[in-house]
Write an enzyme that holds these catalytic residues in place. Structure first.
Site, PDB file in Angstrom:
ATOM      1  N   GLU A  27       0.823  -1.221   0.000  1.00 34.03           N
ATOM      2  CA  GLU A  27       0.000   0.000   0.000  1.00 34.03           C
ATOM      3  C   GLU A  27       0.848   1.257   0.000  1.00 34.03           C
ATOM      4  O   GLU A  27       0.612   2.191  -0.757  1.00 34.03           O
ATOM      5  CB  GLU A  27      -0.920   0.012   1.221  1.00 34.03           C
ATOM      6  CG  GLU A  27      -1.735   1.311   1.310  1.00 34.03           C
ATOM      7  CD  GLU A  27      -2.746   1.326   2.409  1.00 34.03           C
ATOM      8  OE1 GLU A  27      -2.736   0.429   3.286  1.00 34.03           O
ATOM      9  OE2 GLU A  27      -3.604   2.239   2.387  1.00 34.03           O
ATOM     10  N   ASP A  60      -0.690  -4.971   3.159  1.00 32.92           N
ATOM     11  CA  ASP A  60      -1.205  -3.767   3.808  1.00 32.92           C
ATOM     12  C   ASP A  60      -0.548  -3.742   5.174  1.00 32.92           C
ATOM     13  O   ASP A  60      -0.924  -4.521   6.057  1.00 32.92           O
ATOM     14  CB  ASP A  60      -2.731  -3.799   3.928  1.00 32.92           C
ATOM     15  CG  ASP A  60      -3.267  -2.442   4.384  1.00 32.92           C
ATOM     16  OD1 ASP A  60      -4.447  -2.131   4.135  1.00 32.92           O
ATOM     17  OD2 ASP A  60      -2.484  -1.684   5.018  1.00 32.92           O
ATOM     18  N   ILE A  95      -0.538  -1.726   7.776  1.00 31.30           N
ATOM     19  CA  ILE A  95      -1.526  -1.537   8.851  1.00 31.30           C
ATOM     20  C   ILE A  95      -2.869  -1.308   8.170  1.00 31.30           C
ATOM     21  O   ILE A  95      -3.112  -0.234   7.597  1.00 31.30           O
ATOM     22  CB  ILE A  95      -1.198  -0.349   9.774  1.00 31.30           C
ATOM     23  CG1 ILE A  95       0.163  -0.518  10.444  1.00 31.30           C
ATOM     24  CG2 ILE A  95      -2.306  -0.197  10.844  1.00 31.30           C
ATOM     25  CD1 ILE A  95       0.552   0.610  11.399  1.00 31.30           C
ATOM     26  N   ASP A  96      -3.723  -2.334   8.216  1.00 30.46           N
ATOM     27  CA  ASP A  96      -5.077  -2.142   7.687  1.00 30.46           C
ATOM     28  C   ASP A  96      -5.931  -1.670   8.861  1.00 30.46           C
ATOM     29  O   ASP A  96      -5.965  -2.308   9.909  1.00 30.46           O
ATOM     30  CB  ASP A  96      -5.603  -3.445   7.096  1.00 30.46           C
ATOM     31  CG  ASP A  96      -6.883  -3.193   6.327  1.00 30.46           C
ATOM     32  OD1 ASP A  96      -6.892  -2.274   5.481  1.00 30.46           O
ATOM     33  OD2 ASP A  96      -7.887  -3.864   6.577  1.00 30.46           O
ATOM     34  N   THR A 105      -5.736   1.974   9.464  1.00 30.91           N
ATOM     35  CA  THR A 105      -4.804   3.009   9.931  1.00 30.91           C
ATOM     36  C   THR A 105      -5.516   4.088  10.742  1.00 30.91           C
ATOM     37  O   THR A 105      -4.989   4.557  11.761  1.00 30.91           O
ATOM     38  CB  THR A 105      -4.079   3.647   8.729  1.00 30.91           C
ATOM     39  OG1 THR A 105      -3.314   2.634   8.054  1.00 30.91           O
ATOM     40  CG2 THR A 105      -3.150   4.768   9.156  1.00 30.91           C
ATOM     41  N   ASP A 161      -6.017  -4.468   0.676  1.00 32.25           N
ATOM     42  CA  ASP A 161      -6.991  -4.588   1.771  1.00 32.25           C
ATOM     43  C   ASP A 161      -7.617  -5.980   1.823  1.00 32.25           C
ATOM     44  O   ASP A 161      -8.031  -6.450   2.884  1.00 32.25           O
ATOM     45  CB  ASP A 161      -8.121  -3.563   1.592  1.00 32.25           C
ATOM     46  CG  ASP A 161      -7.645  -2.123   1.737  1.00 32.25           C
ATOM     47  OD1 ASP A 161      -8.036  -1.288   0.897  1.00 32.25           O
ATOM     48  OD2 ASP A 161      -6.878  -1.843   2.685  1.00 32.25           O
TER      49      ASP A 161
HETATM   50  C1  LIP Z   1      -8.913   0.787   5.013  1.00 33.27           C
HETATM   51  C2  LIP Z   1      -9.771  -0.418   4.742  1.00 33.27           C
HETATM   52  C3  LIP Z   1     -11.226  -0.115   5.053  1.00 33.27           C
HETATM   53  C4  LIP Z   1     -11.689   0.955   4.163  1.00 33.27           C
HETATM   54  C5  LIP Z   1     -10.845   2.166   4.252  1.00 33.27           C
HETATM   55  C6  LIP Z   1      -9.338   1.911   4.153  1.00 33.27           C
HETATM   56  P1  LIP Z   1      -6.356   1.323   5.405  1.00 33.27           P
HETATM   57  O1  LIP Z   1      -7.572   0.475   4.767  1.00 33.27           O
HETATM   58  O2  LIP Z   1      -9.350  -1.504   5.491  1.00 33.27           O
HETATM   59  O3  LIP Z   1     -12.038  -1.233   4.845  1.00 33.27           O
HETATM   60  O4  LIP Z   1     -13.017   1.280   4.471  1.00 33.27           O
HETATM   61  O5  LIP Z   1     -11.230   3.006   3.169  1.00 33.27           O
HETATM   62  O6  LIP Z   1      -9.014   1.605   2.809  1.00 33.27           O
HETATM   63  O7  LIP Z   1      -6.337   2.630   4.649  1.00 33.27           O
HETATM   64  O8  LIP Z   1      -6.626   1.547   6.828  1.00 33.27           O
HETATM   65  O9  LIP Z   1      -5.129   0.511   5.111  1.00 33.27           O
END
Ligand code: LIP
Length: 275
Positions: A71, A91, A93-94, A96, A220
């Protein structure tokens, strides 16, 4: 299982745990360095970047001919390309925004794709010690205990995961609100963790029954896909067709019947692939 697959999994698990330590040790810092990406709720922290660097550096040393899609190393707006080559999709940190708010639903999501199919998947939330793993044709596991989807068949008995997302796009918001308005009257319940990967992990665990989103990226959902399918669930495009992992659209469910029922109710949104 081939030694290659075992080696890929063991190395991925090792670096995911190191990444988890890095995420956890920075979690309680209320003064994180936070940068804005596409808008004021699309964020990246120094920990996101450091975790991705650790994963790429570690795995590229072990597997010098492998490719990486991360990412934070994918410039905003740059088109992502998935080839047949062994490719790690990261990713760091998914969730964030959760991480920035000290809301403990964030994870590293790491998957290995070969010939455009997932073969190894790890989703790890170190704040809550939630480790989700899967290997192609070897099942899916939660903290080393095999997990299975709920098998729910109908919307009226289903807990549906959804997300508001991290964009301020007015058209996307309109479709999101329309879908929430539709589903709130027919689903058993609706939940949102703020992390696509953790939403998919909940479906694989059988703790939720479906998840859909418009606007996510391949990083993601890459690991969540294998967790769900190895746990007995299905993945598809939200319109009901075959998943296109680069389309920024996803729907997973505990059964094909539930997936089709949900898809039939959804207003559709088509994000631009590189926005
Ligand atoms: C997030 C996703 C989440 C989505 C956000 C964002 P991040 O990823 O896990 O489902 O709604 O738009 O993309 O940005 O925290 O890596």
């Amino acid at each position: 299982m081939s030694s290659d697959a075992e080696t890929f999994f063991n190395n991925a698990l090792s670096v995911a745990k190191q990444a988890g330590e890095m995420i956890k040790s920075n979690f309680n810092n209320r003064n994180k360095t936070v940068n804005i990406k596409s808008c004021d709720i699309d964020l990246v922290t120094e920990t996101d970047r450091a975790v991705e660097e650790l994963v790429i550096k570690t795995l590229s040393k072990q597997f010098p001919d492998h490719l990486f899609i991360g990412e934070e190393s994918t410039a905003d707006g740059k088109k992502v390309e998935l080839t047949d080559a062994p490719t790690w999709i990261i990713d760091p940190i998914d969730g964030t925004l959760n991480f920035v708010h000290l809301f403990p639903h964030s994870c590293i999501s790491l998957a290995l794709f070969i010939k455009k199919e997932p073969v190894v998947a790890i989703i790890y939330n170190p704040m809550l010690e939630q480790l989700f793993t899967a290997q192609k044709n070897k099942g899916a596991f939660y903290n080393n205990k095999e997990m299975k989807v709920s098998g729910k068949l109908n919307l009226n008995e289903a807990l549906i995961m959804y997300e508001i997302g991290t964009s301020r796009d007015a058209d996307r918001k309109k479709v999101s609100m329309q879908n929430i308005d539709t589903l709130i009257d027919i689903a058993h319940g609706m939940r949102s963790t703020g992390s696509a990967a953790l939403n998919m992990a909940m479906v694989a665990l059988g703790a939720a029954d479906a998840y859909f989103e418009f606007g996510i990226h391949v990083w993601d959902i890459a690991a969540g896909e294998l967790l769900v399918t190895e746990a007995g669930g299905v993945i598809m495009d939200p319109s009901g067709g075959t998943i296109d992992r680069l389309s920024r659209r996803v729907l997973v469910a505990s059964s094909k019947q539930l997936a089709e029922q949900l898809s039939a109710k959804l207003a559709q949104f088509h994000p631009t692939p590189v926005d």
